[in-house]
Design a protein around this motif. Structure first.
Motif, PDB file in Angstrom:
ATOM      1  N   ALA A  10      34.265  30.662 -19.314  1.00  0.00           N
ATOM      2  CA  ALA A  10      33.002  30.824 -18.596  1.00  0.00           C
ATOM      3  C   ALA A  10      32.949  32.131 -17.819  1.00  0.00           C
ATOM      4  CB  ALA A  10      32.768  29.641 -17.658  1.00  0.00           C
ATOM      5  N   ALA A  11      34.004  32.461 -17.108  1.00  0.00           N
ATOM      6  CA  ALA A  11      34.014  33.715 -16.353  1.00  0.00           C
ATOM      7  C   ALA A  11      33.993  34.907 -17.291  1.00  0.00           C
ATOM      8  CB  ALA A  11      35.235  33.778 -15.438  1.00  0.00           C
ATOM      9  N   SER A  12      34.723  34.818 -18.367  1.00  0.00           N
ATOM     10  CA  SER A  12      34.736  35.897 -19.348  1.00  0.00           C
ATOM     11  C   SER A  12      33.362  36.069 -19.979  1.00  0.00           C
ATOM     12  CB  SER A  12      35.777  35.604 -20.430  1.00  0.00           C
ATOM     13  OG  SER A  12      35.741  36.588 -21.424  1.00  0.00           O
ATOM     14  N   ASP A  13      32.698  34.951 -20.289  1.00  0.00           N
ATOM     15  CA  ASP A  13      31.351  35.014 -20.853  1.00  0.00           C
ATOM     16  C   ASP A  13      30.385  35.672 -19.877  1.00  0.00           C
ATOM     17  OD1 ASP A  13      32.271  33.773 -23.116  1.00  0.00           O
ATOM     18  OD2 ASP A  13      31.396  31.816 -22.647  1.00  0.00           O
ATOM     19  N   ALA A  14      30.522  35.367 -18.592  1.00  0.00           N
ATOM     20  CA  ALA A  14      29.645  35.980 -17.587  1.00  0.00           C
ATOM     21  C   ALA A  14      29.862  37.479 -17.538  1.00  0.00           C
ATOM     22  CB  ALA A  14      29.893  35.363 -16.216  1.00  0.00           C
ATOM     23  N   ALA A  28      25.739  30.833 -11.564  1.00  0.00           N
ATOM     24  CA  ALA A  28      26.702  30.211 -12.460  1.00  0.00           C
ATOM     25  C   ALA A  28      27.426  29.101 -11.717  1.00  0.00           C
ATOM     26  CB  ALA A  28      27.707  31.243 -12.960  1.00  0.00           C
ATOM     27  N   ILE A  29      27.725  28.022 -12.429  1.00  0.00           N
ATOM     28  CA  ILE A  29      28.457  26.888 -11.876  1.00  0.00           C
ATOM     29  C   ILE A  29      29.671  26.666 -12.757  1.00  0.00           C
ATOM     30  CG2 ILE A  29      28.351  24.442 -11.273  1.00  0.00           C
ATOM     31  CD1 ILE A  29      25.214  24.822 -11.391  1.00  0.00           C
ATOM     32  N   ASP A  30      30.830  26.573 -12.140  1.00  0.00           N
ATOM     33  CA  ASP A  30      32.064  26.376 -12.901  1.00  0.00           C
ATOM     34  C   ASP A  30      33.054  25.629 -12.019  1.00  0.00           C
ATOM     35  OD1 ASP A  30      34.194  26.551 -14.691  1.00  0.00           O
ATOM     36  OD2 ASP A  30      34.079  28.713 -14.905  1.00  0.00           O
ATOM     37  N   ASP A  31      33.858  24.761 -12.613  1.00  0.00           N
ATOM     38  CA  ASP A  31      34.867  24.055 -11.827  1.00  0.00           C
ATOM     39  C   ASP A  31      36.198  24.808 -11.784  1.00  0.00           C
ATOM     40  OD1 ASP A  31      35.727  23.598 -14.404  1.00  0.00           O
ATOM     41  OD2 ASP A  31      35.995  21.439 -14.152  1.00  0.00           O
ATOM     42  N   ASP A  32      36.218  25.989 -12.364  1.00  0.00           N
ATOM     43  CA  ASP A  32      37.412  26.824 -12.334  1.00  0.00           C
ATOM     44  C   ASP A  32      37.024  28.191 -11.782  1.00  0.00           C
ATOM     45  OD1 ASP A  32      39.806  28.123 -12.710  1.00  0.00           O
ATOM     46  OD2 ASP A  32      39.719  28.095 -14.886  1.00  0.00           O
ATOM     47  N   TRP A  36      36.680  34.191 -11.726  1.00  0.00           N
ATOM     48  CA  TRP A  36      35.406  34.822 -11.368  1.00  0.00           C
ATOM     49  C   TRP A  36      35.667  36.005 -10.443  1.00  0.00           C
ATOM     50  CZ3 TRP A  36      30.646  33.842 -13.351  1.00  0.00           C
ATOM     51  CH2 TRP A  36      30.560  32.740 -14.195  1.00  0.00           C
ATOM     52  N   PRO A  37      35.114  37.169 -10.782  1.00  0.00           N
ATOM     53  CA  PRO A  37      35.336  38.349  -9.942  1.00  0.00           C
ATOM     54  C   PRO A  37      34.699  38.180  -8.561  1.00  0.00           C
ATOM     55  CG  PRO A  37      34.170  38.925 -11.988  1.00  0.00           C
ATOM     56  CD  PRO A  37      34.299  37.446 -11.945  1.00  0.00           C
ATOM     57  N   PRO A  38      35.288  38.751  -7.537  1.00  0.00           N
ATOM     58  CA  PRO A  38      34.752  38.617  -6.176  1.00  0.00           C
ATOM     59  C   PRO A  38      33.299  39.061  -6.040  1.00  0.00           C
ATOM     60  CG  PRO A  38      36.942  39.583  -6.111  1.00  0.00           C
ATOM     61  CD  PRO A  38      36.539  39.505  -7.565  1.00  0.00           C
ATOM     62  N   HIS A  39      32.880  40.062  -6.809  1.00  0.00           N
ATOM     63  CA  HIS A  39      31.502  40.552  -6.665  1.00  0.00           C
ATOM     64  C   HIS A  39      30.459  39.578  -7.209  1.00  0.00           C
ATOM     65  CE1 HIS A  39      32.513  42.022 -10.737  1.00  0.00           C
ATOM     66  NE2 HIS A  39      31.221  41.896 -10.961  1.00  0.00           N
ATOM     67  N   ASN A  43      26.447  34.682  -6.575  1.00  0.00           N
ATOM     68  CA  ASN A  43      25.831  34.014  -7.717  1.00  0.00           C
ATOM     69  C   ASN A  43      26.659  32.855  -8.251  1.00  0.00           C
ATOM     70  OD1 ASN A  43      25.417  37.153  -7.889  1.00  0.00           O
ATOM     71  ND2 ASN A  43      23.568  36.187  -8.640  1.00  0.00           N
ATOM     72  N   PHE A  44      27.805  32.608  -7.659  1.00  0.00           N
ATOM     73  CA  PHE A  44      28.732  31.630  -8.218  1.00  0.00           C
ATOM     74  C   PHE A  44      28.903  30.425  -7.306  1.00  0.00           C
ATOM     75  CE2 PHE A  44      33.068  29.951  -8.517  1.00  0.00           C
ATOM     76  CZ  PHE A  44      33.035  29.499  -9.818  1.00  0.00           C
ATOM     77  N   VAL A  45      28.890  29.244  -7.917  1.00  0.00           N
ATOM     78  CA  VAL A  45      29.153  27.998  -7.209  1.00  0.00           C
ATOM     79  C   VAL A  45      30.330  27.316  -7.901  1.00  0.00           C
ATOM     80  CG1 VAL A  45      28.253  25.734  -6.563  1.00  0.00           C
ATOM     81  CG2 VAL A  45      26.736  27.720  -6.565  1.00  0.00           C
ATOM     82  N   ALA A  46      31.371  27.045  -7.136  1.00  0.00           N
ATOM     83  CA  ALA A  46      32.525  26.325  -7.676  1.00  0.00           C
ATOM     84  C   ALA A  46      32.266  24.836  -7.513  1.00  0.00           C
ATOM     85  CB  ALA A  46      33.793  26.735  -6.935  1.00  0.00           C
ATOM     86  N   SER A  47      32.142  24.137  -8.628  1.00  0.00           N
ATOM     87  CA  SER A  47      31.918  22.699  -8.545  1.00  0.00           C
ATOM     88  C   SER A  47      33.227  21.987  -8.247  1.00  0.00           C
ATOM     89  CB  SER A  47      31.285  22.167  -9.836  1.00  0.00           C
ATOM     90  OG  SER A  47      32.166  22.333 -10.918  1.00  0.00           O
ATOM     91  N   ASP A  48      33.122  20.806  -7.691  1.00  0.00           N
ATOM     92  CA  ASP A  48      34.295  20.004  -7.366  1.00  0.00           C
ATOM     93  C   ASP A  48      34.893  19.467  -8.669  1.00  0.00           C
ATOM     94  OD1 ASP A  48      35.497  17.172  -6.793  1.00  0.00           O
ATOM     95  OD2 ASP A  48      35.487  18.210  -4.867  1.00  0.00           O
ATOM     96  N   PRO A  49      36.190  19.620  -8.889  1.00  0.00           N
ATOM     97  CA  PRO A  49      36.801  19.178 -10.148  1.00  0.00           C
ATOM     98  C   PRO A  49      36.659  17.678 -10.400  1.00  0.00           C
ATOM     99  CG  PRO A  49      38.393  20.400  -8.814  1.00  0.00           C
ATOM    100  CD  PRO A  49      37.144  20.262  -8.009  1.00  0.00           C
ATOM    101  N   THR A  50      36.526  16.897  -9.333  1.00  0.00           N
ATOM    102  CA  THR A  50      36.390  15.449  -9.489  1.00  0.00           C
ATOM    103  C   THR A  50      34.940  14.996  -9.429  1.00  0.00           C
ATOM    104  OG1 THR A  50      38.560  15.141  -8.485  1.00  0.00           O
ATOM    105  CG2 THR A  50      37.105  13.212  -8.566  1.00  0.00           C
ATOM    106  N   TYR A  51      34.191  15.492  -8.458  1.00  0.00           N
ATOM    107  CA  TYR A  51      32.833  15.008  -8.213  1.00  0.00           C
ATOM    108  C   TYR A  51      31.732  15.929  -8.722  1.00  0.00           C
ATOM    109  CZ  TYR A  51      35.374  11.748  -5.327  1.00  0.00           C
ATOM    110  OH  TYR A  51      36.260  10.795  -4.888  1.00  0.00           O
ATOM    111  N   GLY A  52      32.100  17.062  -9.244  1.00  0.00           N
ATOM    112  CA  GLY A  52      31.103  17.976  -9.808  1.00  0.00           C
ATOM    113  C   GLY A  52      30.095  18.426  -8.777  1.00  0.00           C
TER     114      GLY A  52
END
Length: 75
Positions: A10-14, A28-32, A36-39, A43-52
């Protein structure tokens, strides 16, 4: 669809698709979050690995970033 493949890239695709095209707004939303680059933080939201997205802090962050990117009507 190979879900494992999608998550791993996902990060590579972005980097390949979004960042070079420089869209005016995106989220973008990703659980990993590791790749993801700091910049991309605005635009990035890290979802919870268990609860999304149902984890309250994740939902709030997503709502805030959607509003920042797309305006108040987005949430």
């Amino acid at each position: 669809m190979n879900h494992r493949h999608s998550r791993c890239n996902a990060a590579s695709d972005a980097k390949t698709l979004l960042i070079p095209r420089q869209p005016s707004a995106w989220v973008a939303i990703d659980d990993d979050a590791a790749d993801w680059p700091p910049h991309t933080a605005a635009n990035f939201v890290a979802s919870d690995p268990t609860y999304g997205l149902s984890a309250p802090q994740v939902y709030l962050e997503l709502q805030q970033k959607l509003e920042a990117q797309f305006g108040a009507q987005a949430s």
